[in-house]
Scaffold this active site. Structure first.
Site, PDB file in Angstrom:
ATOM      1  N   LYS A 146       0.826  -1.203   0.000  1.00  0.00           N
ATOM      2  CA  LYS A 146       0.000   0.000   0.000  1.00  0.00           C
ATOM      3  C   LYS A 146       0.866   1.262   0.000  1.00  0.00           C
ATOM      4  O   LYS A 146       2.089   1.182   0.184  1.00  0.00           O
ATOM      5  CB  LYS A 146      -0.922  -0.019   1.225  1.00  0.00           C
ATOM      6  CG  LYS A 146      -1.971  -1.123   1.170  1.00  0.00           C
ATOM      7  CD  LYS A 146      -2.845  -1.054   2.397  1.00  0.00           C
ATOM      8  CE  LYS A 146      -3.930  -2.103   2.389  1.00  0.00           C
ATOM      9  NZ  LYS A 146      -4.759  -2.008   3.607  1.00  0.00           N
TER      10      LYS A 146
ATOM     11  N   TYR B 104     -12.379  -2.776  -3.271  1.00  0.00           N
ATOM     12  CA  TYR B 104     -12.966  -2.843  -1.931  1.00  0.00           C
ATOM     13  C   TYR B 104     -14.490  -2.786  -1.978  1.00  0.00           C
ATOM     14  O   TYR B 104     -15.129  -2.260  -1.071  1.00  0.00           O
ATOM     15  CB  TYR B 104     -12.407  -1.709  -1.071  1.00  0.00           C
ATOM     16  CG  TYR B 104     -10.930  -1.868  -0.774  1.00  0.00           C
ATOM     17  CD1 TYR B 104     -10.468  -2.884   0.062  1.00  0.00           C
ATOM     18  CD2 TYR B 104      -9.988  -1.010  -1.340  1.00  0.00           C
ATOM     19  CE1 TYR B 104      -9.121  -3.032   0.329  1.00  0.00           C
ATOM     20  CE2 TYR B 104      -8.632  -1.152  -1.069  1.00  0.00           C
ATOM     21  CZ  TYR B 104      -8.208  -2.170  -0.239  1.00  0.00           C
ATOM     22  OH  TYR B 104      -6.868  -2.313   0.016  1.00  0.00           O
TER      23      TYR B 104
ATOM     24  N   ASN C 228      -1.442   0.105   7.136  1.00  0.00           N
ATOM     25  CA  ASN C 228      -0.997  -1.231   7.507  1.00  0.00           C
ATOM     26  C   ASN C 228      -0.127  -1.909   6.457  1.00  0.00           C
ATOM     27  O   ASN C 228      -0.068  -3.121   6.389  1.00  0.00           O
ATOM     28  CB  ASN C 228      -2.196  -2.096   7.886  1.00  0.00           C
ATOM     29  CG  ASN C 228      -3.220  -2.189   6.779  1.00  0.00           C
ATOM     30  OD1 ASN C 228      -2.886  -2.095   5.610  1.00  0.00           O
ATOM     31  ND2 ASN C 228      -4.468  -2.387   7.143  1.00  0.00           N
TER      32      ASN C 228
ATOM     33  N   HIS D 143      -1.848  -5.235   1.569  1.00  0.00           N
ATOM     34  CA  HIS D 143      -3.152  -5.870   1.396  1.00  0.00           C
ATOM     35  C   HIS D 143      -2.909  -7.274   0.884  1.00  0.00           C
ATOM     36  O   HIS D 143      -2.113  -7.481  -0.040  1.00  0.00           O
ATOM     37  CB  HIS D 143      -4.013  -5.104   0.385  1.00  0.00           C
ATOM     38  CG  HIS D 143      -5.213  -5.877  -0.062  1.00  0.00           C
ATOM     39  ND1 HIS D 143      -6.369  -5.929   0.678  1.00  0.00           N
ATOM     40  CD2 HIS D 143      -5.420  -6.657  -1.155  1.00  0.00           C
ATOM     41  CE1 HIS D 143      -7.249  -6.700   0.054  1.00  0.00           C
ATOM     42  NE2 HIS D 143      -6.698  -7.148  -1.059  1.00  0.00           N
TER      43      HIS D 143
ATOM     44  N   GLU E  14      -9.419  -9.990  -7.599  1.00  0.00           N
ATOM     45  CA  GLU E  14      -8.525  -8.839  -7.476  1.00  0.00           C
ATOM     46  C   GLU E  14      -7.394  -8.886  -8.509  1.00  0.00           C
ATOM     47  O   GLU E  14      -7.004  -7.853  -9.059  1.00  0.00           O
ATOM     48  CB  GLU E  14      -7.971  -8.751  -6.060  1.00  0.00           C
ATOM     49  CG  GLU E  14      -9.051  -8.385  -5.054  1.00  0.00           C
ATOM     50  CD  GLU E  14      -8.582  -8.407  -3.619  1.00  0.00           C
ATOM     51  OE1 GLU E  14      -7.442  -8.827  -3.344  1.00  0.00           O
ATOM     52  OE2 GLU E  14      -9.376  -8.010  -2.750  1.00  0.00           O
TER      53      GLU E  14
END
Length: 145
Positions: A3, A43, A106, A109, A120
């Site tokens: 990310k 998402y 974080n 992903h 995805e």
């Protein structure tokens, strides 16, 4: 996917290294800037949740590194490498356990199921961008009998 915070913190190589050291293969890899439309598709299952707007703003805030990982039980193994979303629950040695202090920022992903991984992957890669190949070390990583 590494990310935007992982890219900005210089953790791309660390993430890839951990995946490869585990014995998994990178079958596709590219740096892109996620558009708002792509974020909505990626998402989609979170679109109605209160945190979606912040999540979409974050993932579109800078470049990400998307990848396809192959190997036996790749989805489960990558999820273990990634670690729990909550940094207080992420095991030491996992990416999130070693590098995160926030649920929002974080670093990485990882698809939560093989079905979502397939969906995805289709968002980020075309078939001709994914390479299956055999490494010299594969015979030392799995038992075939």
């Amino acid at each position: 996917m590494v990310k935007p915070d992982g890219v900005q913190r210089g953790l791309i190589g660390e993430v890839i290294s951990r995946i490869e050291r585990r014995g998994l293969k990178i079958a596709a890899l590219k740096m892109i800037h996620v558009t708002p439309e792509l974020a909505r598709k990626q998402y989609a299952d979170h679109a109605e949740k209160p945190f979606f707007k912040a999540l979409a703003a974050f993932v579109t805030s800078g470049p990400v590194v998307a990848m396809v990982v192959e190997g036996p039980a790749a989805n489960r193994l990558v999820r273990n490498i990634v670690g729990a979303l909550d940094p207080e629950e992420a095991a030491p040695g996992s990416i999130r356990g070693d590098f995160t202090v926030s649920k929002r920022y974080n670093v990485i992903h990882g698809s939560d199921s093989p079905e979502n991984a397939k969906r995805e992957i289709g968002l980020f890669f075309s078939g001709d961008e994914i390479f299956s190949y055999e490494t010299a070390s594969e015979k030392w990583l799995t038992v075939t009998e």
